[in-house]
Design an enzyme around this catalytic site. Structure first.
Site, PDB file in Angstrom:
ATOM      1  NE  ARG A 164      15.639 -30.518  30.135  1.00  0.00           N
ATOM      2  CZ  ARG A 164      15.745 -29.687  29.090  1.00  0.00           C
ATOM      3  NH1 ARG A 164      14.726 -29.538  28.243  1.00  0.00           N
ATOM      4  NH2 ARG A 164      16.862 -29.026  28.873  1.00  0.00           N
ATOM      5  CB  SER A 239      20.286 -30.118  34.547  1.00  0.00           C
ATOM      6  OG  SER A 239      20.978 -29.506  33.496  1.00  0.00           O
ATOM      7  CD  GLU A 335      16.609 -32.112  33.763  1.00  0.00           C
ATOM      8  OE1 GLU A 335      16.712 -30.879  33.724  1.00  0.00           O
ATOM      9  OE2 GLU A 335      17.264 -32.873  33.026  1.00  0.00           O
TER      10      GLU A 335
HETATM   11  C1  LIG Z   1      26.289 -35.600  31.539  1.00  0.00           C
HETATM   12  C2  LIG Z   1      24.800 -35.540  31.254  1.00  0.00           C
HETATM   13  C3  LIG Z   1      24.306 -34.552  30.407  1.00  0.00           C
HETATM   14  C4  LIG Z   1      22.928 -34.482  30.134  1.00  0.00           C
HETATM   15  N1  LIG Z   1      22.480 -33.504  29.297  1.00  0.00           N
HETATM   16  C5  LIG Z   1      21.154 -33.405  29.046  1.00  0.00           C
HETATM   17  C6  LIG Z   1      20.656 -32.367  28.186  1.00  0.00           C
HETATM   18  O1  LIG Z   1      21.417 -31.576  27.626  1.00  0.00           O
HETATM   19  N2  LIG Z   1      19.319 -32.301  27.982  1.00  0.00           N
HETATM   20  C7  LIG Z   1      18.447 -33.185  28.549  1.00  0.00           C
HETATM   21  O2  LIG Z   1      17.228 -33.057  28.318  1.00  0.00           O
HETATM   22  N3  LIG Z   1      18.899 -34.184  29.363  1.00  0.00           N
HETATM   23  C8  LIG Z   1      20.209 -34.323  29.617  1.00  0.00           C
HETATM   24  N4  LIG Z   1      20.669 -35.307  30.443  1.00  0.00           N
HETATM   25  C9  LIG Z   1      19.704 -36.243  31.060  1.00  0.00           C
HETATM   26  C10 LIG Z   1      19.550 -37.583  30.302  1.00  0.00           C
HETATM   27  O3  LIG Z   1      20.658 -37.838  29.477  1.00  0.00           O
HETATM   28  C11 LIG Z   1      18.288 -37.624  29.442  1.00  0.00           C
HETATM   29  O4  LIG Z   1      17.152 -37.394  30.234  1.00  0.00           O
HETATM   30  C12 LIG Z   1      18.130 -38.974  28.726  1.00  0.00           C
HETATM   31  O5  LIG Z   1      17.026 -38.922  27.846  1.00  0.00           O
HETATM   32  C13 LIG Z   1      17.924 -40.148  29.692  1.00  0.00           C
HETATM   33  O6  LIG Z   1      18.035 -41.323  28.920  1.00  0.00           O
HETATM   34  P1  LIG Z   1      18.304 -42.733  29.585  1.00  0.00           P
HETATM   35  O7  LIG Z   1      18.172 -43.759  28.504  1.00  0.00           O
HETATM   36  O8  LIG Z   1      19.565 -42.719  30.323  1.00  0.00           O
HETATM   37  O9  LIG Z   1      17.044 -42.850  30.557  1.00  0.00           O
HETATM   38  P2  LIG Z   1      16.985 -43.387  32.061  1.00  0.00           P
HETATM   39  O10 LIG Z   1      17.753 -42.487  32.934  1.00  0.00           O
HETATM   40  O11 LIG Z   1      17.310 -44.834  32.118  1.00  0.00           O
HETATM   41  O12 LIG Z   1      15.418 -43.201  32.355  1.00  0.00           O
HETATM   42  C14 LIG Z   1      14.853 -41.915  32.441  1.00  0.00           C
HETATM   43  C15 LIG Z   1      13.329 -42.065  32.544  1.00  0.00           C
HETATM   44  O13 LIG Z   1      12.824 -42.612  31.327  1.00  0.00           O
HETATM   45  C16 LIG Z   1      12.109 -43.819  31.571  1.00  0.00           C
HETATM   46  N5  LIG Z   1      12.378 -44.701  30.419  1.00  0.00           N
HETATM   47  C17 LIG Z   1      13.585 -45.053  29.925  1.00  0.00           C
HETATM   48  N6  LIG Z   1      13.434 -45.824  28.836  1.00  0.00           N
HETATM   49  C18 LIG Z   1      12.098 -45.978  28.649  1.00  0.00           C
HETATM   50  C19 LIG Z   1      11.298 -46.691  27.705  1.00  0.00           C
HETATM   51  N7  LIG Z   1      11.841 -47.408  26.711  1.00  0.00           N
HETATM   52  N8  LIG Z   1       9.951 -46.630  27.830  1.00  0.00           N
HETATM   53  C20 LIG Z   1       9.375 -45.900  28.827  1.00  0.00           C
HETATM   54  N9  LIG Z   1      10.072 -45.211  29.750  1.00  0.00           N
HETATM   55  C21 LIG Z   1      11.423 -45.259  29.657  1.00  0.00           C
HETATM   56  C22 LIG Z   1      12.657 -44.357  32.881  1.00  0.00           C
HETATM   57  O14 LIG Z   1      11.723 -45.200  33.533  1.00  0.00           O
HETATM   58  C23 LIG Z   1      12.889 -43.056  33.637  1.00  0.00           C
HETATM   59  O15 LIG Z   1      11.664 -42.585  34.153  1.00  0.00           O
HETATM   60  C24 LIG Z   1      22.040 -35.424  30.725  1.00  0.00           C
HETATM   61  C25 LIG Z   1      22.549 -36.425  31.567  1.00  0.00           C
HETATM   62  C26 LIG Z   1      23.921 -36.488  31.820  1.00  0.00           C
HETATM   63  C27 LIG Z   1      24.451 -37.587  32.701  1.00  0.00           C
END
Ligand SMILES: Cc1cc2nc3c(=O)[nH]c(=O)nc-3n(C[C@H](O)[C@H](O)[C@H](O)COP(=O)(O)OP(=O)(O)OC[C@H]3O[C@@H](n4cnc5c(N)ncnc54)[C@H](O)[C@@H]3O)c2cc1C
Length: 340
Positions: A164, A239, A335
């Site tokens: 992570r 998480s 996380e």
């Molecule tokens: C129900 C649920 C289940 C999940 N299960 C998992 C799992 O099984 N495994 C896991 O690892 N995670 C899991 N997650 C966490 C999450 O889905 C992941 O971390 C996902 O990659 C976040 O993507 P996002 O586009 O929503 O990013 P955001 O939440 O919008 O951003 C996350 C981070 O990435 C940065 N960021 C976003 N886009 C960019 C870009 N284009 N360039 C640079 N930085 C950027 C943001 O600034 C921030 O720091 C889960 C979340 C939920 C709600």
């Protein structure tokens, strides 16, 4: 040219469903937009890149310019026979990308199906599930260096991927907008079922025939549904805490407090503990703080019960971290990205 200030609530753009107001919000659609941001950087206190908002805890007021990257598309760059080099753009939904690859016969990412969010965020915390991580397949990341105003390619080994974690979480890389990811996938179906076997899921009917892609995807869907709340019903970010990875000394100390501690030996002198188990065994499952609760079915998850505020979320997380530390000597880490 300057961006016009217009207040916007990001409540529907973060899965914890927190009210979060910003004056400057900009959707990046092309290279002209990237150049525009670089040329006006001095106008904003800071920049914040938002993907699908599924791994962020946002405050009531964001003073930064909030950027969303809408680049889309998935393409094959090279075909090496058994392997293929695939590029996916940052604005694609991660799950759709995984399913597209499976439909095309490009295998490897299947265990990461159903993870919410965008392709652009996948490298940031090196998403992982069921025994695999994004880093296992990453070849490189294409990003826009906001300060220099140029495109860079960052090879996987330069991303320092870990559990992570990656360089994109470090301050110096906050100025890199991820535009696309390049992954190497296989044309040979050889799913990684180790996690399911170890955790006793292999007895599930749908996993008996691991040769069937649909069965695996269905099984992952079922497992995730049984452990994760539906984001449409309760705001959450999956998480909330990382599973701590600790030294043998800390492990022996924690065993003293909890002889039946759940752990996975990583390598010599490194043990991964289940954060959910620790939180549960410290008595937090189902507890409330303001409008935030610890999920009844999985103590690793914090839920918005409707009217949660940033301070409630951080307050409950702090109480849990302190209590787990006092009772086990283990310091939990949050996380998702908490925007201060
Ligand atoms: C129900 C649920 C289940 C999940 N299960 C998992 C799992 O099984 N495994 C896991 O690892 N995670 C899991 N997650 C966490 C999450 O889905 C992941 O971390 C996902 O990659 C976040 O993507 P996002 O586009 O929503 O990013 P955001 O939440 O919008 O951003 C996350 C981070 O990435 C940065 N960021 C976003 N886009 C960019 C870009 N284009 N360039 C640079 N930085 C950027 C943001 O600034 C921030 O720091 C889960 C979340 C939920 C709600």
């Amino acid at each position: 040219m300057k961006l016009e200030s217009k207040q916007q609530n990001l409540k529907d753009l973060n899965t914890f469903k927190l009210n979060s107001f910003t004056d400057y919000f900009f959707v990046v659609r092309n290279f002209e937009d990237l150049k525009f941001i670089t040329s006006t950087l001095g106008d904003y206190k800071d920049i914040f890149i938002l993907g699908g908002g599924s791994n962020v805890i946002l405050p009531e007021c964001i003073e930064s310019l909030v950027i969303k990257v809408n680049f889309s598309g998935i393409r094959m760059i090279s075909d090496f026979g058994n392997d293929v080099l695939i590029e996916a753009y940052a604005g694609e939904f991660w799950h759709n990308f995984v399913i597209h690859c499976l439909n095309m016969g490009w295998y490897g990412l299947e265990n990461l199906a159903f993870i919410p969010g965008t392709v652009g965020a996948a490298p940031v915390q090196n998403i992982g599930a069921y025994g695999i991580e994004f880093s296992n397949y990453c070849y490189s990341i294409i990003a826009w260096d906001l300060l220099k105003g140029e495109i860079v390619e960052i090879l996987a080994r330069e991303c320092f991927f870990a559990y992570r974690n990656s360089i994109f979480k470090q301050k110096t890389y906050k100025n890199f907008i991820i535009l696309s990811v390049r992954v190497i996938l296989s044309k040979i179906w050889n799913p990684n079922l180790e996690y399911f076997k170890i955790n006793d899921y292999s007895t599930r009917k749908s996993l008996e025939d691991s040769k069937n892609i649909n069965n695996l995807i269905e099984a992952i869907f079922d497992i995730r549904r049984s452990k994760l709340p539906n984001i449409k019903e309760f705001g959450n970010v999956g998480s909330f805490f990382k599973n701590p990875i600790i030294s043998e000394e800390s492990f022996l100390n924690a065993l003293h407090f909890f002889p039946d501690l759940v752990f996975w030996e990583q390598r010599k002198d490194a043990y991964k503990l289940s954060a959910g188990w620790l939180i549960d065994n410290c008595g937090w499952r189902g507890k409330n703080y303001g409008s935030v609760a610890v999920y009844e079915k999985n103590a690793l998850i914090l839920l918005n019960q409707g009217l949660a505020k940033f301070d409630d979320v951080i307050g409950l997380a702090a109480l849990i971290i302190n209590d787990v530390y006092n009772k086990s000597g283990i310091k939990l880490e949050i996380e998702p990205l908490v925007y201060y």
